[in-house]
Design a protein around this motif. Sequence first.
Motif, mmCIF file in Angstrom:
data_model
loop_
_atom_site.group_PDB
_atom_site.id
_atom_site.type_symbol
_atom_site.label_atom_id
_atom_site.label_comp_id
_atom_site.label_asym_id
_atom_site.label_seq_id
_atom_site.Cartn_x
_atom_site.Cartn_y
_atom_site.Cartn_z
ATOM 1 N N ALA A 32 9.593 16.387 -5.360
ATOM 2 C CA ALA A 32 9.852 15.070 -5.983
ATOM 3 C C ALA A 32 8.760 14.549 -6.287
ATOM 4 O O ALA A 32 7.564 14.620 -5.964
ATOM 5 C CB ALA A 32 10.931 14.430 -5.024
ATOM 6 N N THR A 33 8.995 13.418 -7.252
ATOM 7 C CA THR A 33 8.011 12.462 -7.564
ATOM 8 C C THR A 33 7.803 11.228 -6.340
ATOM 9 O O THR A 33 8.918 10.520 -6.405
ATOM 10 C CB THR A 33 8.111 11.820 -9.008
ATOM 11 N N VAL A 34 6.945 11.217 -5.556
ATOM 12 C CA VAL A 34 7.005 10.246 -4.417
ATOM 13 C C VAL A 34 6.017 9.269 -4.556
ATOM 14 O O VAL A 34 4.863 9.421 -4.905
ATOM 15 C CB VAL A 34 6.748 10.875 -3.182
ATOM 16 N N ALA A 35 6.376 7.861 -4.212
ATOM 17 C CA ALA A 35 5.444 6.651 -4.139
ATOM 18 C C ALA A 35 5.987 6.019 -2.707
ATOM 19 O O ALA A 35 6.882 6.263 -2.181
ATOM 20 C CB ALA A 35 5.728 5.937 -5.478
ATOM 21 N N PHE A 36 4.823 5.386 -2.302
ATOM 22 C CA PHE A 36 4.766 4.742 -0.953
ATOM 23 C C PHE A 36 4.648 3.052 -1.645
ATOM 24 O O PHE A 36 4.083 2.615 -2.335
ATOM 25 C CB PHE A 36 3.647 5.044 -0.296
ATOM 26 N N TYR A 37 5.402 2.483 -0.548
ATOM 27 C CA TYR A 37 5.377 0.775 -0.688
ATOM 28 C C TYR A 37 5.439 0.379 0.743
ATOM 29 O O TYR A 37 6.047 0.816 1.615
ATOM 30 C CB TYR A 37 6.639 0.647 -1.632
ATOM 31 N N GLN A 38 4.490 -0.528 0.791
ATOM 32 C CA GLN A 38 4.585 -1.501 2.217
ATOM 33 C C GLN A 38 4.763 -2.877 1.981
ATOM 34 O O GLN A 38 4.233 -3.400 0.775
ATOM 35 C CB GLN A 38 3.301 -1.042 3.015
ATOM 36 N N MET A 39 5.266 -3.725 2.647
ATOM 37 C CA MET A 39 5.455 -5.156 2.560
ATOM 38 C C MET A 39 4.005 -5.828 2.616
ATOM 39 O O MET A 39 3.902 -6.658 2.265
ATOM 40 C CB MET A 39 6.325 -5.544 3.385
ATOM 41 N N ALA A 40 3.143 -5.119 3.674
ATOM 42 C CA ALA A 40 2.045 -5.657 4.012
ATOM 43 C C ALA A 40 0.982 -5.280 2.861
ATOM 44 O O ALA A 40 1.095 -4.481 2.036
ATOM 45 C CB ALA A 40 1.614 -5.369 5.337
ATOM 46 N N ASP A 41 -0.282 -5.898 3.015
ATOM 47 C CA ASP A 41 -1.449 -5.268 2.481
ATOM 48 C C ASP A 41 -2.476 -5.008 3.117
ATOM 49 O O ASP A 41 -3.398 -5.714 3.473
ATOM 50 C CB ASP A 41 -1.782 -6.517 1.349
ATOM 51 N N VAL A 42 -2.307 -3.737 3.866
ATOM 52 C CA VAL A 42 -3.277 -3.109 4.796
ATOM 53 C C VAL A 42 -3.688 -1.711 4.183
ATOM 54 O O VAL A 42 -3.000 -1.140 3.607
ATOM 55 C CB VAL A 42 -2.838 -3.154 6.038
ATOM 56 N N ALA A 55 2.349 -4.469 -2.976
ATOM 57 C CA ALA A 55 3.445 -5.521 -2.857
ATOM 58 C C ALA A 55 2.715 -6.604 -3.641
ATOM 59 O O ALA A 55 1.862 -6.970 -3.454
ATOM 60 C CB ALA A 55 3.511 -5.985 -1.413
ATOM 61 N N PRO A 56 3.955 -7.148 -4.444
ATOM 62 C CA PRO A 56 3.270 -8.578 -5.401
ATOM 63 C C PRO A 56 2.949 -9.579 -4.393
ATOM 64 O O PRO A 56 2.176 -10.542 -4.705
ATOM 65 C CB PRO A 56 4.479 -8.771 -6.354
ATOM 66 N N MET A 75 12.200 -9.033 -0.794
ATOM 67 C CA MET A 75 13.249 -8.489 -0.992
ATOM 68 C C MET A 75 13.527 -8.389 -2.533
ATOM 69 O O MET A 75 13.804 -7.195 -3.268
ATOM 70 C CB MET A 75 14.625 -8.960 -0.281
ATOM 71 N N THR A 76 13.350 -9.285 -3.212
ATOM 72 C CA THR A 76 13.331 -9.376 -4.620
ATOM 73 C C THR A 76 12.305 -8.539 -5.416
ATOM 74 O O THR A 76 12.473 -7.803 -6.398
ATOM 75 C CB THR A 76 13.187 -10.888 -5.292
ATOM 76 N N ASP A 77 11.130 -8.401 -4.779
ATOM 77 C CA ASP A 77 9.990 -7.890 -5.338
ATOM 78 C C ASP A 77 10.357 -6.365 -5.093
ATOM 79 O O ASP A 77 10.136 -5.520 -6.105
ATOM 80 C CB ASP A 77 8.731 -8.028 -4.492
ATOM 81 N N LEU A 78 10.934 -6.003 -4.230
ATOM 82 C CA LEU A 78 11.031 -4.530 -3.765
ATOM 83 C C LEU A 78 12.176 -4.039 -4.964
ATOM 84 O O LEU A 78 12.213 -3.134 -5.568
ATOM 85 C CB LEU A 78 11.655 -4.360 -2.516
#
Length: 356
Positions: A32-42, A55-56, A75-78
């Motif tokens: 699959a084409t996989v991307a990762f997303y985190q709420m934080a910026d670390v 995350a915006p 939540m809206t950003d996601l």
Amino acid sequence: MAKRILMAVENLGMGGMKRAATVVGNAMTEFATVAFYQMADVPSYYELKGRLIPAPHPVMPANGPDPLQTYQQQMTDLADILIEEKIDVVILNAGILTSFIPYLKSRLPELKTIAWMHNNIDTYFNQYYRDMRAEFVAGVKAADVVVALTETDLEGFQTVTNRAIKIWNPLTMPVSGRADLTKHTIAFTGRIAIQHKGIDIMLNLAKKLPDDWQIAIAGEGLPEDMASFERLIKANEVADKIIYRGGLHDEALAEHYRQASIFLATSRWEGLPLVLVEAMSFGLPILSTDNTGAVEILEGGIYGELAAKNADALWYRLEPMLQSYEMRCLLATKSLERAKDFELSAILAKWRDIVA
């Protein structure tokens, strides 16, 4: 055409949940084409084979009431990112992200949502998400699939939704070599989180060790927990029984396991503690408190020793292991046998089925 999958976590710092999410996400790049997303910026503590989408409006989320209001922007950003990236399947790890599912579904009715539950249901309902239980339960009910880690938790989530299944987390580190069962060292791996990981129980147990045995600890903690850790070492007068190695990974962690004769886990609660499987894969005999995750891995005591969550009960199981090299060898054989059940290939096949 390959599915587009987003692996969403609260943050990509060090931790068992994040380790499992990144290992499975990386493995999914095979199909699959996989991307990762985190709420934080670390910075990600772990290697990522897929793209990390920033995350915006990053935050380091904390459990508490009204998550849909507190994290409305996130939540809206996601949802915006899921639309922009044309994501087919989103895997939401743990509770805050799970609480977003009804909103995500309202904006993307065709999106497949998988809620991945990394801890036990009692801890989620009555500790971590107690103040946001209604939102968490609503998210669980709205999810297309809920992934639990143990039979106990599967049964619990099945009282909330008929779409719960069980998939174990896989072994998350390469294995090289075997434990030296002649060393008078007991290995412990985990965050220095006093209540969760039972650090106080472990240090109380350390008082009972013979003079020539020590506990080697691999792990880090928050400043307040590290301060409590130091105080407890002094209060229990066990500075000579403790080797503190800090956070370890890769070859240093493998050496930590190889230079030990027993692995000790003292957690009060766990989802599926993969440090047990890591240690077992190196042929370490296991002694653990009887939390639900350890009971699942050790199959009620078939593949290792289980004890109640106090130093006396642990000592009753530990003392014979200290005295008998033959007992350690027998338990090591059982550990190696059980570790095979957590190899990535079989577990990845189950994930492939549910993201299809």
